[in-house]
Design a protein around this motif. Structure first.
Motif, PDB file in Angstrom:
ATOM      1  N   LEU A 233       0.741  -1.211  -0.184  1.00 36.05           N
ATOM      2  CA  LEU A 233      -0.115  -0.092  -0.045  1.00 36.05           C
ATOM      3  C   LEU A 233       0.801   1.132  -0.036  1.00 36.05           C
ATOM      4  N   LEU A 234       2.102   1.062   0.372  1.00 34.25           N
ATOM      5  CA  LEU A 234       2.909   2.135   0.330  1.00 34.25           C
ATOM      6  C   LEU A 234       3.299   2.643  -1.208  1.00 34.25           C
ATOM      7  N   ASN A 235       3.107   3.780  -1.625  1.00 31.19           N
ATOM      8  CA  ASN A 235       3.414   4.151  -2.867  1.00 31.19           C
ATOM      9  C   ASN A 235       4.834   3.825  -3.450  1.00 31.19           C
ATOM     10  N   GLY A 236       5.024   3.140  -4.620  1.00 34.64           N
ATOM     11  CA  GLY A 236       6.220   2.723  -4.977  1.00 34.64           C
ATOM     12  C   GLY A 236       7.287   3.649  -4.904  1.00 34.64           C
ATOM     13  N   GLY A 237       6.946   5.103  -5.283  1.00 33.52           N
ATOM     14  CA  GLY A 237       8.006   6.131  -5.318  1.00 33.52           C
ATOM     15  C   GLY A 237       8.770   6.221  -4.081  1.00 33.52           C
ATOM     16  N   GLN A 238       7.806   6.195  -2.997  1.00 34.59           N
ATOM     17  CA  GLN A 238       8.549   6.177  -1.755  1.00 34.59           C
ATOM     18  C   GLN A 238       9.727   5.002  -1.478  1.00 34.59           C
ATOM     19  N   MET A 239       9.222   3.929  -1.913  1.00 37.18           N
ATOM     20  CA  MET A 239       9.947   2.659  -1.691  1.00 37.18           C
ATOM     21  C   MET A 239      11.169   2.790  -2.353  1.00 37.18           C
ATOM     22  N   TRP A 240      10.896   3.070  -3.781  1.00 40.50           N
ATOM     23  CA  TRP A 240      12.144   2.795  -4.574  1.00 40.50           C
ATOM     24  C   TRP A 240      13.040   4.223  -4.748  1.00 40.50           C
ATOM     25  N   ASN A 241      12.732   5.306  -4.274  1.00 41.29           N
ATOM     26  CA  ASN A 241      13.536   6.407  -4.166  1.00 41.29           C
ATOM     27  C   ASN A 241      14.397   6.065  -2.821  1.00 41.29           C
ATOM     28  N   ALA A 242      14.024   5.508  -1.947  1.00 42.94           N
ATOM     29  CA  ALA A 242      14.755   5.235  -0.618  1.00 42.94           C
ATOM     30  C   ALA A 242      15.801   4.149  -1.048  1.00 42.94           C
ATOM     31  N   ALA A 243      15.328   3.419  -1.924  1.00 44.01           N
ATOM     32  CA  ALA A 243      16.448   2.382  -2.516  1.00 44.01           C
ATOM     33  C   ALA A 243      17.511   3.020  -3.263  1.00 44.01           C
ATOM     34  N   ALA A 244      17.064   4.173  -4.133  1.00 43.89           N
ATOM     35  CA  ALA A 244      18.065   4.691  -4.734  1.00 43.89           C
ATOM     36  C   ALA A 244      19.018   5.627  -3.860  1.00 43.89           C
ATOM     37  N   ARG A 245      18.348   6.226  -2.623  1.00 41.25           N
ATOM     38  CA  ARG A 245      19.290   6.924  -2.050  1.00 41.25           C
ATOM     39  C   ARG A 245      20.285   5.925  -1.178  1.00 41.25           C
ATOM     40  N   ALA A 246      19.796   4.618  -0.891  1.00 38.46           N
ATOM     41  CA  ALA A 246      20.757   3.839  -0.293  1.00 38.46           C
ATOM     42  C   ALA A 246      21.963   3.607  -1.157  1.00 38.46           C
ATOM     43  N   GLY A 247      21.615   3.370  -2.522  1.00 44.14           N
ATOM     44  CA  GLY A 247      22.416   3.075  -3.572  1.00 44.14           C
ATOM     45  C   GLY A 247      23.488   4.460  -3.577  1.00 44.14           C
ATOM     46  N   ALA A 248      22.979   5.459  -3.674  1.00 43.23           N
ATOM     47  CA  ALA A 248      23.793   6.657  -3.771  1.00 43.23           C
ATOM     48  C   ALA A 248      24.930   6.649  -2.641  1.00 43.23           C
ATOM     49  N   ALA A 249      24.400   6.349  -1.464  1.00 44.17           N
ATOM     50  CA  ALA A 249      25.284   6.338  -0.024  1.00 44.17           C
ATOM     51  C   ALA A 249      26.453   4.989  -0.297  1.00 44.17           C
ATOM     52  N   ALA A 250      25.816   3.943  -0.627  1.00 40.77           N
ATOM     53  CA  ALA A 250      26.641   2.919  -0.967  1.00 40.77           C
ATOM     54  C   ALA A 250      27.987   3.026  -2.104  1.00 40.77           C
ATOM     55  N   THR A 344       9.887   2.133   4.868  1.00 33.96           N
ATOM     56  CA  THR A 344       8.903   2.106   6.000  1.00 33.96           C
ATOM     57  C   THR A 344       7.447   2.843   5.438  1.00 33.96           C
ATOM     58  N   PHE A 345       6.362   2.089   5.962  1.00 37.63           N
ATOM     59  CA  PHE A 345       5.058   2.477   5.624  1.00 37.63           C
ATOM     60  C   PHE A 345       4.401   2.796   6.708  1.00 37.63           C
ATOM     61  N   ALA A 346       3.674   4.220   6.717  1.00 36.42           N
ATOM     62  CA  ALA A 346       2.780   4.465   7.648  1.00 36.42           C
ATOM     63  C   ALA A 346       3.539   4.793   8.994  1.00 36.42           C
ATOM     64  N   GLY A 347       5.047   4.925   9.051  1.00 29.78           N
ATOM     65  CA  GLY A 347       5.678   5.117  10.273  1.00 29.78           C
ATOM     66  C   GLY A 347       5.667   3.938  11.224  1.00 29.78           C
ATOM     67  N   ALA A 348       5.161   2.737  10.658  1.00 29.00           N
ATOM     68  CA  ALA A 348       5.196   1.549  11.537  1.00 29.00           C
ATOM     69  C   ALA A 348       5.731   0.174  10.807  1.00 29.00           C
ATOM     70  N   LEU A 349       5.289   0.074   9.526  1.00 25.83           N
ATOM     71  CA  LEU A 349       5.461  -1.140   9.024  1.00 25.83           C
ATOM     72  C   LEU A 349       6.747  -0.954   8.117  1.00 25.83           C
ATOM     73  N   THR A 350       7.877  -1.791   8.594  1.00 25.94           N
ATOM     74  CA  THR A 350       9.470  -1.584   8.057  1.00 25.94           C
ATOM     75  C   THR A 350       9.584  -2.857   7.374  1.00 25.94           C
ATOM     76  N   ARG A 351      10.118  -2.789   5.753  1.00 24.88           N
ATOM     77  CA  ARG A 351      10.668  -3.925   5.331  1.00 24.88           C
ATOM     78  C   ARG A 351      12.038  -3.864   4.869  1.00 24.88           C
ATOM     79  N   HIS A 352      12.918  -4.809   5.214  1.00 27.36           N
ATOM     80  CA  HIS A 352      14.315  -4.562   4.901  1.00 27.36           C
ATOM     81  C   HIS A 352      14.564  -5.628   3.423  1.00 27.36           C
ATOM     82  N   PHE A 353      15.268  -5.259   2.839  1.00 27.86           N
ATOM     83  CA  PHE A 353      15.489  -5.586   1.381  1.00 27.86           C
ATOM     84  C   PHE A 353      17.068  -5.864   1.199  1.00 27.86           C
ATOM     85  N   THR A 354      17.622  -6.956   0.555  1.00 31.30           N
ATOM     86  CA  THR A 354      18.951  -7.123   0.435  1.00 31.30           C
ATOM     87  C   THR A 354      19.587  -6.561  -0.941  1.00 31.30           C
ATOM     88  N   SER A 355      18.566  -6.509  -1.823  1.00 30.13           N
ATOM     89  CA  SER A 355      18.741  -6.168  -3.354  1.00 30.13           C
ATOM     90  C   SER A 355      17.774  -5.564  -3.901  1.00 30.13           C
TER      91      SER A 355
END
Length: 401
Positions: A233-250, A344-355
């Motif tokens: 239910l979390l907008n994809g833009g929220q999740m995948w841009n978080a992934a992009a920021r993680a990639g930029a940091a890494a 994180t969705f709605a400030g409560a549900l967090t998912r961790h991904f390896t790739s």
């Protein structure tokens, strides 16, 4: 497009973004844009991110002159202009054009960006450049069709899409099928095999999978699968841009590199959305809810999915299409798939991904566990999005040799 959000709510959302440690002006404004769009429908969020980031890229690139500009004629920078100021001013102006009632909060974000720069002349020249690039970007996309009224009449044939409860909403979002893409030249450039016949053994097998694992009261779905389904239910833009920021940091990418990366991934997602909605319009099939309740064998008129069925067809899965585009473009631009990230969705549900790929596959499965898509609709959607991403990365703002 002009959208509004209570000023106090936006200010509260922006406050953490302004005070948290981040890499550069591009990722700062990425978080600011996402604070604005988090409650918007996914297509509007994607369009907003694409416009914000292409404006930032062209503004930065006008100073650095490392790549071809996206917009034509290519913006030019005055001597000594600050690329950071240009990026911030461009993002500010684009977002202000979409969210005019949020001017106080956006002004605060702009002031925070400019306060980091000491050269007043460079800051002033860069800010003027950024505003000019934003105006060009807004004009370029002003008639792209996002808010057009497009008629759609369900075919009424067996297996074709029809409004589903609880909303019983019409296919109003069909207009996205006609929005002007950034990189894809025609709908024939990317293809999908098409949906399964609704009386085929494979379709019946997939429908049973949704019935068993995607029902609201399923006893077979695990707690983790339930969490993954709700997380979509979390907008994809929220999740995948978080992934992009993680990639930029890494990968320790530079600010100009980030300007291009964030522009390309979000423009690719916009093109994937457009192509996916065109497939939905041409080939749209009924949702699992409709099929299960109307099944010729073992119909279940009371069956309900875990999450409410969206008002558009099953084939292809929109969430999978855009996830395919984001994940594949991130792989190509960072040169690796193995970037761990968290969302994180709605400030409560967090998912961790390896790739990136692990996250995309989870979404593919989770839409089944949510009870709203069949597996073929998800698999073909993911494949379609990947095709779009490969075209986008190949064509996007090439390096000047």
């Amino acid at each position: 497009m002009k959208l509004s959000l209570p000023v106090w709510a936006l200010a509260a959302a922006l406050l953490p973004a302004l005070h948290s440690a981040r890499a550069d002006v591009v990722t700062d404004w990425n978080v600011t844009a996402l604070s604005l769009t988090q409650s918007s429908p996914p297509p509007i969020e994607i369009r907003t991110l694409a416009l914000t980031h292409v404006a930032m890229f062209d503004a930065v690139n006008a100073v650095t002159r490392t790549h071809e500009a996206y917009m034509k004629p290519a913006p030019t920078a005055p001597a000594g202009a600050s690329a950071e100021a240009a990026a911030a001013a461009a993002a500010h102006a684009v977002l202000l054009s979409i969210y005019p009632q949020q001017k106080p909060a956006l002004d605060t974000a702009l002031q925070a960006s400019l306060a980091k720069l000491s050269d007043e002349g460079a800051k002033s020249a860069g800010s003027a450049l950024g505003r000019r690039v934003a105006e060009q970007c807004i004009a370029m996309r002003s008639g792209d069709g996002w808010n057009a009224r497009v008629a759609y009449t369900p075919p009424g044939t067996p297996g074709s899409w029809q409004p589903a409860p609880p909303s019983m909403g019409t296919f109003a979002s069909v207009a996205w099928a006609e929005v002007k893409p950034f990189f894809v030249k025609s709908s024939t450039e990317v293809t999908v095999p098409g949906p399964l016949a609704v009386d085929s053994p494979q379709y019946l097998k997939e429908l049973d999978e949704v019935r068993r694992l995607g029902g609201r009261y399923s006893t077979e779905r695990t707690a983790d699968q339930t969490a993954a389904a709700i997380f979509t239910l979390l907008n994809g833009g929220q999740m995948w841009n978080a992934a992009a920021r993680a990639g930029a940091a890494a990968k320790a990418t530079t600010m100009p590199e980030n300007a291009r990366i964030f522009a390309v991934i979000n423009m690719a997602a916009m093109d994937a959305l457009i192509t996916g909605w065109e497939v939905k319009r041409k080939l749209g099939t009924w949702r699992p809810l409709t099929a299960i309740r109307a099944a010729s064998r073992n119909p279940d008129p009371s069956w309900e999915p875990l999450i409410n069925t969206p008002p558009h067809p099953d084939y292809v899965s929109g969430h999978s299409v855009t996830s395919g585009a984001w994940s594949r473009s991130l792989q190509l631009l960072f040169g690796t798939d193995a970037v761990p990230f968290t969302a994180t969705f709605a400030g409560a549900l967090t998912r961790h991904f390896t790739s990136f790929s692990q996250a995309a596959i989870e979404i593919e499965n989770a839409r089944i566990w949510a009870g709203i898509h069949t597996r073929t609709a998800d698999e073909h959607g993911l494949a379609l999005g990947r095709q779009v991403a490969e075209l986008a990365v190949q064509r996007a703002m090439k390096k000047i040799e």
